[in-house]
Design an enzyme around this catalytic site. Structure first.
Site, PDB file in Angstrom:
ATOM      1  CG  HIS A  58      17.529  11.739  15.823  1.00  0.00           C
ATOM      2  ND1 HIS A  58      18.373  12.804  15.598  1.00  0.00           N
ATOM      3  CD2 HIS A  58      18.323  10.616  15.734  1.00  0.00           C
ATOM      4  CE1 HIS A  58      19.601  12.352  15.376  1.00  0.00           C
ATOM      5  NE2 HIS A  58      19.591  11.029  15.454  1.00  0.00           N
ATOM      6  CD  GLU A  59      18.095   7.052  16.558  1.00  0.00           C
ATOM      7  OE1 GLU A  59      18.438   6.225  15.691  1.00  0.00           O
ATOM      8  OE2 GLU A  59      18.883   7.858  17.066  1.00  0.00           O
TER       9      GLU A  59
ATOM     10  CG  HIS B  57      19.256   8.016  11.544  1.00  0.00           C
ATOM     11  ND1 HIS B  57      20.249   8.761  10.948  1.00  0.00           N
ATOM     12  CD2 HIS B  57      19.357   8.253  12.882  1.00  0.00           C
ATOM     13  CE1 HIS B  57      20.936   9.418  11.877  1.00  0.00           C
ATOM     14  NE2 HIS B  57      20.402   9.131  13.056  1.00  0.00           N
TER      15      HIS B  57
ATOM     16  CE1 TYR C 114      25.056   8.441  11.350  1.00  0.00           C
ATOM     17  CE2 TYR C 114      26.509   6.852  12.412  1.00  0.00           C
ATOM     18  CZ  TYR C 114      25.553   7.848  12.496  1.00  0.00           C
ATOM     19  OH  TYR C 114      25.093   8.250  13.732  1.00  0.00           O
TER      20      TYR C 114
ATOM     21  CD  GLU D 118      23.361  11.163  14.113  1.00  0.00           C
ATOM     22  OE1 GLU D 118      22.604  11.781  14.880  1.00  0.00           O
ATOM     23  OE2 GLU D 118      23.310   9.927  13.985  1.00  0.00           O
TER      24      GLU D 118
ATOM     25  CG  ASP E 122      30.456  10.569  16.827  1.00  0.00           C
ATOM     26  OD1 ASP E 122      29.662   9.634  16.633  1.00  0.00           O
ATOM     27  OD2 ASP E 122      30.106  11.765  16.863  1.00  0.00           O
TER      28      ASP E 122
ATOM     29  CG  HIS F  67      26.328  11.519  17.208  1.00  0.00           C
ATOM     30  ND1 HIS F  67      26.925  10.337  16.826  1.00  0.00           N
ATOM     31  CD2 HIS F  67      24.992  11.272  17.279  1.00  0.00           C
ATOM     32  CE1 HIS F  67      26.000   9.409  16.689  1.00  0.00           C
ATOM     33  NE2 HIS F  67      24.825   9.939  16.964  1.00  0.00           N
TER      34      HIS F  67
END
Length: 352
Positions: A169-170, A173, A184, A193, A267, A272
């Site tokens: 996932h990271e 990005h 974002y 996300e 957020d 998210h």
């Protein structure tokens, strides 16, 4: 890639979860969560300044093999820390180092073998990661050039190298950073996300040899610690809003349909939270097509992300239309296009 890097600091644990923990009656839990929140806020501000200066990680040399380096922060909030493992080294005595090394490799393999992409930037970018970051740091993040993993507090969260989909996932990005560079914030941030959840899940499925029907479609399964009684993961792509419902974490707020879209200024505009809507669309597409999700559904999403038509401020409807076009380009007017149309219809996102 655009000079304006929008997604230079992205964490796996959402701020709304940490906010809830920071208000806990348990002072130790609240303190750890507050320290994590303060750290992430400072990092986000610092990385935003870096982005405005147009700085990015240097590219490498395209290769069919990863170049991984693992650093140890030794429980300090420093980067990259002490170098402890390089490509070709024997396995470490530190299981966290080995998991980080393996997760970087699993991510590299999926992108290379399924999509022909050579590392995060498609130009052989070395994959660096820092482990044992901070003291009880309850997060993992991509900072625009490398991965960073906290050990968790051992109560609410365990070691962030445990779920391979968190690593995937990271790092995704970073792929988004070097391709569509989705802003974002708001719907474009939720797409950012969601894309990371999609490919994080695909990396997990690929590494486990799972078909779409066999996969659990959970993000961060195995990450929640013994202090959580009613929770299985951070998010569910299959049933957004059902990953946890716990006295400590609260209730998973993700919607799975546009009728329940959450409008918030927190957020980054709910990046998210509302990612659950495109997440479920991908799950519906992948399970409707069957087989290995990275082979057809994944190719549609990858072509959409990297095709050059996805604007930085894209909304859900922009993304959905481009997935239909990508499916048609890849497969003609067949089952794939109809499956894409049906998936978006079921989550209430228009495609025309």
């Amino acid at each position: 890639m655009s000079d304006n890097v929008n997604s230079v600091f992205c964490t796996i644990v959402p701020p709304h979860v940490l906010d809830k923990l920071a208000r806990a009656d348990d002072s130790a839990r609240a303190d750890v969560a507050q320290r994590t929140l303060e750290h992430d806020s400072q990092q986000r501000t610092r990385r935003r300044v870096t982005a405005l200066r147009g700085l990015a990680a240097p590219a490498g040399t395209p290769s069919d093999s990863p170049r991984r380096t693992i650093y140890d922060a030794e429980h300090r909030a420093v980067q990259p820390g002490r170098k402890v493992h390089a490509e070709g080294d024997a396995p470490s005595k530190d299981a966290t180092v080995n998991r980080a090394h393996a997760g970087l490799g699993a991510t590299f393999d999926l992108y290379l073998k399924a999509f022909g992409r050579r590392s995060i930037d498609d130009a052989g970018l070395p994959l660096d990661a820092t482990v044992h970051y901070g003291e009880g740091y309850n997060n993992a993040f991509w900072d625009g050039s490398q991965m960073v993993f906290g050990d968790g507090d051992g109560d609410i969260f365990l070691d962030f190298t445990i779920p391979v989909d968190v690593i995937g996932h990271e790092l995704t990005h970073g792929v988004t950073q070097y391709t569509a560079n989705l802003e974002y914030y708001g719907q474009s941030g939720a797409l950012n996300e969601s894309v990371s959840d999609v490919f994080g899940s695909l990396i997990k499925q690929y590494s486990l040899g799972q078909s779409a029907d066999q996969a659990d479609w959970l993000i961060g399964q195995g990450l929640l610690g013994p202090g959580i009684d009613r929770g299985v993961a951070l998010r569910s792509m299959k049933e957004p809003g059902t990953a946890y419902d716990d006295d400590v974490l609260g209730k998973d707020p993700q919607p799975g349909h546009m009728d329940d879209f959450v409008r918030t200024s927190r957020d980054q505009g709910g990046v998210h939270i509302n990612s659950g809507i495109p997440n479920r669309a991908f799950y519906l597409l992948a399970t409707r097509l069957g087989g290995n999700a990275w082979e057809r559904a994944g190719k549609v999403w990858y072509a959409t992300l990297t095709g050059g038509q996805l604007k930085e401020d894209a909304q859900f409807a922009d993304f959905s239309r481009l997935t239909v076009a990508a499916a048609r380009t890849l497969y003609g007017d067949g089952d794939e296009v109809q499956a894409v149309l049906k998936a978006w219809e079921e989550v209430g996102v228009p495609t025309s």
